[in-house]
Structures are given as structure tokens and as C-alpha cells.
Design a protein around this motif. Structure first.
Motif, PDB file in Angstrom:
ATOM      1  N   VAL A 116     -11.666 -51.888  -2.769  1.00  0.00           N
ATOM      2  CA  VAL A 116     -11.565 -50.443  -2.893  1.00  0.00           C
ATOM      3  C   VAL A 116     -13.040 -49.888  -3.237  1.00  0.00           C
ATOM      4  N   ILE A 117     -13.087 -48.700  -2.977  1.00  0.00           N
ATOM      5  CA  ILE A 117     -14.410 -47.949  -3.467  1.00  0.00           C
ATOM      6  C   ILE A 117     -14.802 -48.181  -4.613  1.00  0.00           C
ATOM      7  N   ALA A 118     -16.101 -48.895  -4.999  1.00  0.00           N
ATOM      8  CA  ALA A 118     -16.502 -48.939  -6.403  1.00  0.00           C
ATOM      9  C   ALA A 118     -16.461 -47.790  -7.322  1.00  0.00           C
ATOM     10  N   PRO A 119     -16.323 -47.852  -8.418  1.00  0.00           N
ATOM     11  CA  PRO A 119     -16.457 -46.585  -9.538  1.00  0.00           C
ATOM     12  C   PRO A 119     -18.129 -46.181  -9.386  1.00  0.00           C
ATOM     13  N   ALA A 120     -18.447 -44.756  -9.343  1.00  0.00           N
ATOM     14  CA  ALA A 120     -19.664 -44.258  -9.130  1.00  0.00           C
ATOM     15  C   ALA A 120     -20.827 -45.039  -9.949  1.00  0.00           C
ATOM     16  N   GLY A 121     -20.439 -45.248 -11.185  1.00  0.00           N
ATOM     17  CA  GLY A 121     -21.670 -46.099 -12.101  1.00  0.00           C
ATOM     18  C   GLY A 121     -21.939 -47.275 -11.545  1.00  0.00           C
ATOM     19  N   ARG A 122     -21.154 -47.917 -10.645  1.00  0.00           N
ATOM     20  CA  ARG A 122     -21.278 -49.354 -10.233  1.00  0.00           C
ATOM     21  C   ARG A 122     -22.080 -49.287  -9.003  1.00  0.00           C
ATOM     22  N   ARG A 123     -21.990 -48.355  -8.292  1.00  0.00           N
ATOM     23  CA  ARG A 123     -22.346 -48.170  -6.760  1.00  0.00           C
ATOM     24  C   ARG A 123     -23.843 -48.368  -6.608  1.00  0.00           C
ATOM     25  N   GLY A 124     -24.107 -48.814  -5.468  1.00  0.00           N
ATOM     26  CA  GLY A 124     -25.562 -48.909  -5.223  1.00  0.00           C
ATOM     27  C   GLY A 124     -26.480 -47.515  -4.780  1.00  0.00           C
ATOM     28  N   ALA A 125     -26.845 -47.456  -3.547  1.00  0.00           N
ATOM     29  CA  ALA A 125     -27.757 -46.350  -3.223  1.00  0.00           C
ATOM     30  C   ALA A 125     -26.936 -45.025  -2.892  1.00  0.00           C
ATOM     31  N   VAL A 126     -25.589 -45.153  -2.856  1.00  0.00           N
ATOM     32  CA  VAL A 126     -24.685 -43.849  -2.663  1.00  0.00           C
ATOM     33  C   VAL A 126     -24.617 -42.922  -3.695  1.00  0.00           C
ATOM     34  N   PRO A 127     -25.084 -41.632  -3.257  1.00  0.00           N
ATOM     35  CA  PRO A 127     -25.032 -40.644  -4.571  1.00  0.00           C
ATOM     36  C   PRO A 127     -23.431 -40.379  -4.696  1.00  0.00           C
ATOM     37  N   GLU A 128     -23.183 -39.870  -5.919  1.00  0.00           N
ATOM     38  CA  GLU A 128     -21.968 -39.595  -6.250  1.00  0.00           C
ATOM     39  C   GLU A 128     -21.592 -38.166  -5.488  1.00  0.00           C
ATOM     40  N   ASP A 129     -20.454 -37.683  -5.556  1.00  0.00           N
ATOM     41  CA  ASP A 129     -20.124 -36.636  -4.821  1.00  0.00           C
ATOM     42  C   ASP A 129     -20.614 -35.272  -5.182  1.00  0.00           C
ATOM     43  N   GLY A 130     -21.326 -34.524  -4.309  1.00  0.00           N
ATOM     44  CA  GLY A 130     -21.855 -33.346  -4.587  1.00  0.00           C
ATOM     45  C   GLY A 130     -23.236 -33.485  -5.378  1.00  0.00           C
ATOM     46  N   ALA A 131     -23.785 -34.723  -4.848  1.00  0.00           N
ATOM     47  CA  ALA A 131     -25.341 -34.834  -5.272  1.00  0.00           C
ATOM     48  C   ALA A 131     -26.221 -33.599  -5.437  1.00  0.00           C
ATOM     49  N   THR A 132     -26.841 -33.418  -6.523  1.00  0.00           N
ATOM     50  CA  THR A 132     -27.684 -32.365  -6.549  1.00  0.00           C
ATOM     51  C   THR A 132     -29.301 -32.867  -6.506  1.00  0.00           C
ATOM     52  N   SER A 133     -30.002 -31.864  -6.278  1.00  0.00           N
ATOM     53  CA  SER A 133     -31.495 -31.911  -6.267  1.00  0.00           C
ATOM     54  C   SER A 133     -32.040 -31.815  -7.630  1.00  0.00           C
ATOM     55  N   PRO A 134     -33.169 -32.101  -8.020  1.00  0.00           N
ATOM     56  CA  PRO A 134     -33.674 -31.786  -9.411  1.00  0.00           C
ATOM     57  C   PRO A 134     -33.762 -30.383  -9.631  1.00  0.00           C
ATOM     58  N   SER A 135     -33.779 -29.467  -8.580  1.00  0.00           N
ATOM     59  CA  SER A 135     -33.797 -27.977  -8.802  1.00  0.00           C
ATOM     60  C   SER A 135     -32.459 -27.558  -8.915  1.00  0.00           C
ATOM     61  N   GLY A 136     -31.571 -28.122  -8.579  1.00  0.00           N
ATOM     62  CA  GLY A 136     -30.116 -27.869  -8.863  1.00  0.00           C
ATOM     63  C   GLY A 136     -29.395 -27.339  -7.530  1.00  0.00           C
ATOM     64  N   GLY A 137     -30.168 -27.460  -6.286  1.00  0.00           N
ATOM     65  CA  GLY A 137     -29.496 -27.021  -5.002  1.00  0.00           C
ATOM     66  C   GLY A 137     -28.631 -28.312  -4.728  1.00  0.00           C
ATOM     67  N   ASP A 138     -27.321 -27.940  -3.999  1.00  0.00           N
ATOM     68  CA  ASP A 138     -26.372 -28.889  -3.813  1.00  0.00           C
ATOM     69  C   ASP A 138     -26.647 -29.318  -2.327  1.00  0.00           C
ATOM     70  N   LEU A 139     -27.219 -30.735  -2.518  1.00  0.00           N
ATOM     71  CA  LEU A 139     -27.766 -31.463  -1.332  1.00  0.00           C
ATOM     72  C   LEU A 139     -26.639 -31.668  -0.082  1.00  0.00           C
ATOM     73  N   LEU A 140     -25.412 -31.853  -0.593  1.00  0.00           N
ATOM     74  CA  LEU A 140     -24.236 -32.025   0.454  1.00  0.00           C
ATOM     75  C   LEU A 140     -23.989 -30.697   0.973  1.00  0.00           C
ATOM     76  N   ALA A 141     -24.140 -29.699   0.415  1.00  0.00           N
ATOM     77  CA  ALA A 141     -23.585 -28.430   1.084  1.00  0.00           C
ATOM     78  C   ALA A 141     -25.021 -28.247   2.010  1.00  0.00           C
ATOM     79  N   ARG A 142     -26.087 -28.424   1.578  1.00  0.00           N
ATOM     80  CA  ARG A 142     -27.355 -28.254   2.503  1.00  0.00           C
ATOM     81  C   ARG A 142     -27.277 -29.259   3.737  1.00  0.00           C
ATOM     82  N   THR A 143     -26.959 -30.427   3.404  1.00  0.00           N
ATOM     83  CA  THR A 143     -26.595 -31.512   4.571  1.00  0.00           C
ATOM     84  C   THR A 143     -25.693 -30.580   5.576  1.00  0.00           C
ATOM     85  N   ARG A 144     -24.610 -30.239   5.205  1.00  0.00           N
ATOM     86  CA  ARG A 144     -23.440 -29.938   6.111  1.00  0.00           C
ATOM     87  C   ARG A 144     -24.023 -28.647   6.703  1.00  0.00           C
TER      88      ARG A 144
END
Length: 173
Positions: A116-144
Motif C-alpha cells: 500500500v502507499i505509505a502515509p504522507a508523513g512516512r514517505r521519502g522524497a515524494v511531496p504530499e498532494d497539492g505541494a506548494t512552493s514557499p510563495s504559496g503557488g500550487d506546484l502541481l497546477a503549475r506542472t500540469r
């Protein structure tokens, strides 16, 4: 037993489907909170002619699906035998991909439960859903958005990935 007809193409197997976000989870599932809808079924594909090892293709696809939120904590991956059968590859190849994912703390494997997919707090280098940059921009939306714009300009997926890899190499912190 008859020989295969060379004029008739071999039947194509559908790509294996991973956990469907629209299917309700049983009580006691590790999944917490709502999740954004993911368009279409989540499928894994392998290219046997690629220079990238098949286990790495599987590993990178699962990591990518977790990164974009298509797979979340508690989502179950197919049993290694089932996935190997569906993809037409050796069971050991799938098991290696799962071991690599477990070593990267992307998944957790348990007897009688599966992988199963590990809980977000236990994951390695994968960001949580909707990861945001320090400036608050939505990285996932920008990537898409980057992917949509690149495809609109006629770039293929490999060309986009090459550009991103190049940017990662040249933009060091």
C-alpha cells in the motif's frame, strides 16, 4: 494445438488498473480525508523496448502517480503476481520495483494486506498532494500547466522530460 495466425494480431491486454479513487474504501482504511478526482483509470504501462529497466519504469510511474495525487496513502497496489501477469513480465521484476518503492518509503508491504502507499508523513522524497512552493503557488497546477502548454506547442513527453531534467541540472540551489 494450432500455430498462431500471422495475419491476425495478438490480442492486447488492458493495462492493469490500480486503486480507483471513486470506489469506497472499507472501514479501517489508512486513507484519511477527501481526495481530488483523478480523470480516467490509473494504469501502469511498460515499454519492453525501452533502455530503462522495466522495474524502474514501474517504480517511476508509481512515484509519479503518488506525486500528483492519483494514488494516496492506503491505496493498494496490485499483487506482484497479478501485475506481472497483466504486464506480461516476470514476477521478480515487479517484486524488485516494489522493493525499490519500499526502500524509498513510498510504499509499505505487509503480509495479508499487500503493498500500500505509505502515509504522507512516512514517505521519502515524494511531496504530499497539492505541494506548494514557499510563495504559496500550487506546484502541481503549475506542472500540469507546463505539460499542457508543451503539448500544445507540439512537444512530446520525452522532450518535456528532457527539458525538465536539463533545468534540474542547471538550476542548482
Amino acid at each position: 494445438m494450432t500455430a498462431p495466425d500471422p495475419e491476425r494480431p495478438a490480442p492486447q491486454r488492458p493495462a492493469p488498473k490500480l486503486a480507483d479513487p471513486a470506489v469506497p474504501r472499507p472501514a479501517g482504511s489508512e486513507r484519511h480525508g477527501p481526495r481530488a478526482a483523478v480523470p480516467g483509470p490509473t494504469e501502469l504501462r511498460v515499454d519492453l523496448s525501452s533502455p530503462v529497466p522495466v522495474y524502474e519504469q514501474i517504480r517511476s510511474q508509481v512515484v509519479g502517480l503518488v506525486a500528483v495525487g492519483a494514488l494516496g496513502a492506503g491505496d493498494r497496489l496490485p499483487a506482484s503476481r497479478d501485475l506481472a501477469r497483466d504486464l506480461g513480465i516476470a514476477v521478480g521484476t515487479v517484486q524488485r520495483a516494489y522493493r525499490e518503492l519500499e526502500a524509498g518509503r513510498i510504499v509499505v508491504s505487509r503480509r495479508r494486506v499487500g503493498t500500500v502507499i505509505a502515509p504522507a508523513g512516512r514517505r521519502g522524497a515524494v511531496p504530499e498532494d497539492g505541494a506548494t512552493s514557499p510563495s504559496g503557488g500550487d506546484l502541481l497546477a503549475r506542472t500540469r500547466d507546463l505539460v499542457r502548454r508543451a503539448r500544445a506547442q507540439g512537444l512530446g513527453d520525452e522532450a518535456v522530460l528532457d527539458m525538465v531534467r536539463g533545468a534540474l541540472r542547471t538550476e542548482r540551489p
